[in-house]
Structures are given as structure tokens and as C-alpha cells.
Design a protein around this motif. Structure first.
Motif, PDB file in Angstrom:
ATOM      1  N   ASN A  50       2.378   0.020 -10.668  1.00 58.16           N
ATOM      2  CA  ASN A  50       2.055   1.252  -9.851  1.00 58.16           C
ATOM      3  C   ASN A  50       3.649   2.036  -8.671  1.00 58.16           C
ATOM      4  N   VAL A  51       4.864   1.703  -9.833  1.00 59.08           N
ATOM      5  CA  VAL A  51       6.528   2.270  -9.525  1.00 59.08           C
ATOM      6  C   VAL A  51       6.624   3.998 -10.463  1.00 59.08           C
ATOM      7  N   MET A  52       6.078   4.757  -9.860  1.00 57.09           N
ATOM      8  CA  MET A  52       6.577   5.843 -10.407  1.00 57.09           C
ATOM      9  C   MET A  52       8.204   5.708 -10.990  1.00 57.09           C
ATOM     10  N   ILE A  53       9.071   5.867 -11.832  1.00 57.83           N
ATOM     11  CA  ILE A  53      10.417   5.901 -12.338  1.00 57.83           C
ATOM     12  C   ILE A  53      10.862   7.464 -12.703  1.00 57.83           C
ATOM     13  N   PHE A  54      12.006   7.822 -11.646  1.00 58.94           N
ATOM     14  CA  PHE A  54      12.048   9.380 -11.998  1.00 58.94           C
ATOM     15  C   PHE A  54      13.478   9.026 -12.438  1.00 58.94           C
ATOM     16  N   GLY A  55      13.301   9.496 -13.916  1.00 59.16           N
ATOM     17  CA  GLY A  55      14.826   9.801 -14.389  1.00 59.16           C
ATOM     18  C   GLY A  55      16.350  10.903 -14.177  1.00 59.16           C
ATOM     19  N   ILE A  56      17.437  10.863 -14.529  1.00 62.31           N
ATOM     20  CA  ILE A  56      17.985  11.793 -13.808  1.00 62.31           C
ATOM     21  C   ILE A  56      18.927  11.699 -14.421  1.00 62.31           C
ATOM     22  N   ALA A  57      19.519  12.045 -16.076  1.00 66.77           N
ATOM     23  CA  ALA A  57      20.496  11.836 -16.851  1.00 66.77           C
ATOM     24  C   ALA A  57      21.924  13.474 -16.311  1.00 66.77           C
ATOM     25  N   PHE A  58      22.618  12.753 -15.660  1.00 66.00           N
ATOM     26  CA  PHE A  58      24.213  13.856 -15.141  1.00 66.00           C
ATOM     27  C   PHE A  58      24.835  13.808 -16.629  1.00 66.00           C
ATOM     28  N   THR A  59      24.962  13.872 -17.758  1.00 60.96           N
ATOM     29  CA  THR A  59      25.755  14.299 -18.705  1.00 60.96           C
ATOM     30  C   THR A  59      24.600  14.670 -19.592  1.00 60.96           C
ATOM     31  N   GLU A  60      25.201  15.726 -20.117  1.00 65.15           N
ATOM     32  CA  GLU A  60      25.092  16.146 -21.434  1.00 65.15           C
ATOM     33  C   GLU A  60      24.422  15.583 -22.772  1.00 65.15           C
ATOM     34  N   ALA A  61      25.308  15.223 -22.873  1.00 66.70           N
ATOM     35  CA  ALA A  61      25.327  14.424 -23.875  1.00 66.70           C
ATOM     36  C   ALA A  61      24.541  12.303 -24.081  1.00 66.70           C
ATOM     37  N   ALA A  62      23.349  12.666 -23.052  1.00 69.77           N
ATOM     38  CA  ALA A  62      22.570  11.417 -22.029  1.00 69.77           C
ATOM     39  C   ALA A  62      21.698  10.829 -23.783  1.00 69.77           C
ATOM     40  N   ASP A  63      21.324  10.044 -23.397  1.00 72.40           N
ATOM     41  CA  ASP A  63      19.684   9.529 -24.518  1.00 72.40           C
ATOM     42  C   ASP A  63      18.546   9.886 -23.561  1.00 72.40           C
ATOM     43  N   TYR A  64      18.341  11.363 -23.622  1.00 73.22           N
ATOM     44  CA  TYR A  64      17.178  12.033 -22.934  1.00 73.22           C
ATOM     45  C   TYR A  64      15.642  11.170 -23.093  1.00 73.22           C
ATOM     46  N   GLN A  65      16.381  10.845 -24.518  1.00 75.83           N
ATOM     47  CA  GLN A  65      14.752  10.156 -25.108  1.00 75.83           C
ATOM     48  C   GLN A  65      13.917   9.330 -23.892  1.00 75.83           C
ATOM     49  N   LEU A  66      15.038   8.190 -24.209  1.00 73.23           N
ATOM     50  CA  LEU A  66      15.227   6.759 -23.481  1.00 73.23           C
ATOM     51  C   LEU A  66      14.586   7.597 -22.051  1.00 73.23           C
TER      52      LEU A  66
ATOM     53  N   GLY B 171       0.335  -1.050   0.114  1.00 72.72           N
ATOM     54  CA  GLY B 171       0.225   0.260  -0.193  1.00 72.72           C
ATOM     55  C   GLY B 171       0.744   1.276  -0.275  1.00 72.72           C
ATOM     56  N   ALA B 172       2.177   1.161   0.227  1.00 73.18           N
ATOM     57  CA  ALA B 172       2.934   2.235   0.511  1.00 73.18           C
ATOM     58  C   ALA B 172       3.215   2.956  -1.498  1.00 73.18           C
ATOM     59  N   ARG B 173       2.955   4.131  -1.375  1.00 77.50           N
ATOM     60  CA  ARG B 173       3.729   4.798  -2.299  1.00 77.50           C
ATOM     61  C   ARG B 173       5.333   4.247  -2.973  1.00 77.50           C
ATOM     62  N   ARG B 174       5.914   4.112  -4.048  1.00 81.90           N
ATOM     63  CA  ARG B 174       6.563   3.382  -4.052  1.00 81.90           C
ATOM     64  C   ARG B 174       6.994   4.105  -5.445  1.00 81.90           C
ATOM     65  N   ALA B 175       8.681   3.859  -5.289  1.00 78.70           N
ATOM     66  CA  ALA B 175       9.234   4.897  -6.479  1.00 78.70           C
ATOM     67  C   ALA B 175      10.515   5.148  -7.321  1.00 78.70           C
ATOM     68  N   ILE B 176      11.002   4.733  -8.345  1.00 78.71           N
ATOM     69  CA  ILE B 176      12.691   4.606  -8.459  1.00 78.71           C
ATOM     70  C   ILE B 176      13.183   5.987  -8.987  1.00 78.71           C
ATOM     71  N   VAL B 177      14.505   6.126  -8.068  1.00 81.07           N
ATOM     72  CA  VAL B 177      15.160   7.626  -8.630  1.00 81.07           C
ATOM     73  C   VAL B 177      16.209   7.252  -9.351  1.00 81.07           C
ATOM     74  N   LEU B 178      16.456   6.972 -10.734  1.00 83.00           N
ATOM     75  CA  LEU B 178      17.553   6.634 -11.166  1.00 83.00           C
ATOM     76  C   LEU B 178      18.331   7.709 -11.443  1.00 83.00           C
ATOM     77  N   PHE B 179      19.381   7.528 -11.912  1.00 80.06           N
ATOM     78  CA  PHE B 179      19.947   8.566 -11.485  1.00 80.06           C
ATOM     79  C   PHE B 179      21.963   8.111 -12.199  1.00 80.06           C
ATOM     80  N   THR B 180      22.190   8.213 -13.588  1.00 80.59           N
ATOM     81  CA  THR B 180      22.271   7.444 -14.700  1.00 80.59           C
ATOM     82  C   THR B 180      22.821   8.894 -15.322  1.00 80.59           C
ATOM     83  N   ASP B 181      24.563   7.900 -16.749  1.00 78.26           N
ATOM     84  CA  ASP B 181      24.424   8.896 -18.054  1.00 78.26           C
ATOM     85  C   ASP B 181      23.924   8.951 -18.829  1.00 78.26           C
ATOM     86  N   GLY B 182      22.578   7.671 -18.676  1.00 76.81           N
ATOM     87  CA  GLY B 182      21.958   8.116 -19.266  1.00 76.81           C
ATOM     88  C   GLY B 182      22.212   7.233 -20.448  1.00 76.81           C
TER      89      GLY B 182
END
Length: 172
Positions: free
Chosen positions: A114-130, A74-85
């Protein structure tokens, strides 16, 4: 640790680093546990940023498993993905298959659970579309960092959104 400090008191947090494989460096742990800060510090100190490859699908799969097996019902669940993308395992065909699996099957699984994914790309060249293609369908959001000075602001936006969601009634 600063990210965790902004989360609601009943939050549990895990850390799952990934390169050629994903693993759990810190299992889901209540942030109010007395040893939480030390456990986070130990998990972060054990990170090796020299990994040559980036298995984003493996990280999402491992994170979904951790949430499914050890998350609170019953808890809200999320993944925070910190990646080069990038999905990069050293073989273009394998990268393509893993990317397809991520965007098709793992995103569908996250939505189903019901798991939300927050994507954080830390490079300008990341596959931002992904990053967009895995965060938007799950109700999460995506960010691209252009400098390290932006990290705290992005983490603040993520924690604000998580706190907002936690205040909303959960879906039955």
C-alpha cells in the motif's frame, strides 16, 4: 523544505538520492523534530547532481525498504520520485532488466505494501510511459515538468493529495 512545510504535522519524510546506486541521505524523520529543517538542508546540500547514471529501480527498492523497516505501522505511505525519467546505467541490457524488475516486481511490491508512487519527471524527453507505469498502478499520479517554475505547483498537488489521503481512514 517547502514541500515538507505543506505536509500534515505527523508526517515523516526521508530523502533517498540515486545515480549509480540509491542511498538514504535523510532517514524517515518526523517533520516536527526540532532539527528537521537543518537535517533536510544538510541532506539537500549533500546532493551531487553530476551523477551520470539514473537507477530508478534502485531508488524505489531503497525507498520501499526504508518505509517497510522504519515506517509507522498503519500510516499512509508514499514515494515521491523526482527524476529525469530514464533508467540509465550505461548498459542497455542492464537497463532493460532493471526496468522490467521495476515495472513488474517493485510496482507489485509497492501495491502489496500500500505504497503510492508519485512520479515527477523534470525533462521533456523523459520516459513518461515509465513514470506512468509505476505511479498509476499504485494509486499515485505522475507529472512532467516543462520548466522549473512548475515545481512548486506540482509539489502542492502532491502534498494536497497526501493530506487528503491522510484524512481518510486507513485500510485494515
Amino acid at each position: 523544505a517547502a514541500f515538507a512545510d505543506r505536509l500534515a504535522a505527523d508526517t515523516r519524510l526521508a530523502i533517498a538520492p540515486f545515480d549509480t546506486r540509491a542511498r538514504i541521505a535523510l532517514p524517515l524523520t518526523p517533520i516536527q523534530d526540532p532539527g528537521f529543517r537543518a537535517a533536510v538542508g544538510g541532506a539537500l546540500a549533500g546532493l551531487d547532481y553530476k551523477g551520470q547514471w539514473t537507477d530508478i529501480p534502485g531508488a524505489i527498492e531503497r525507498s520501499l525498504y526504508e518505509l517497510r523497516e522504519h515506517g509507522r505501522p498503519g500510516a499512509r505511505r508514499a514515494i515521491v520520485l523526482f527524476t529525469d525519467g530514464f533508467v540509465d546505467l550505461g548498459d542497455r541490457e542492464r537497463d532493460r532488466r532493471r526496468t522490467d524488475w521495476l515495472t513488474r516486481d517493485l510496482v507489485a511490491e509497492a501495491k502489496h505494501e500500500n505504497v503510492m508512487i508519485f512520479g515527477i519527471a523534470f525533462t521533456e524527453a523523459a520516459d513518461y510511459q515509465l513514470i506512468q507505469s509505476i505511479s498509476t498502478p499504485t494509486g499515485g499520479t505522475h507529472f512532467r515538468l516543462y520548466s522549473p517554475s512548475e515545481i512548486s505547483g506540482v509539489f502542492r498537488q502532491v502534498t494536497d493529495r497526501l493530506r487528503q489521503l491522510q484524512a481518510e481512514p486507513t485500510l485494515a
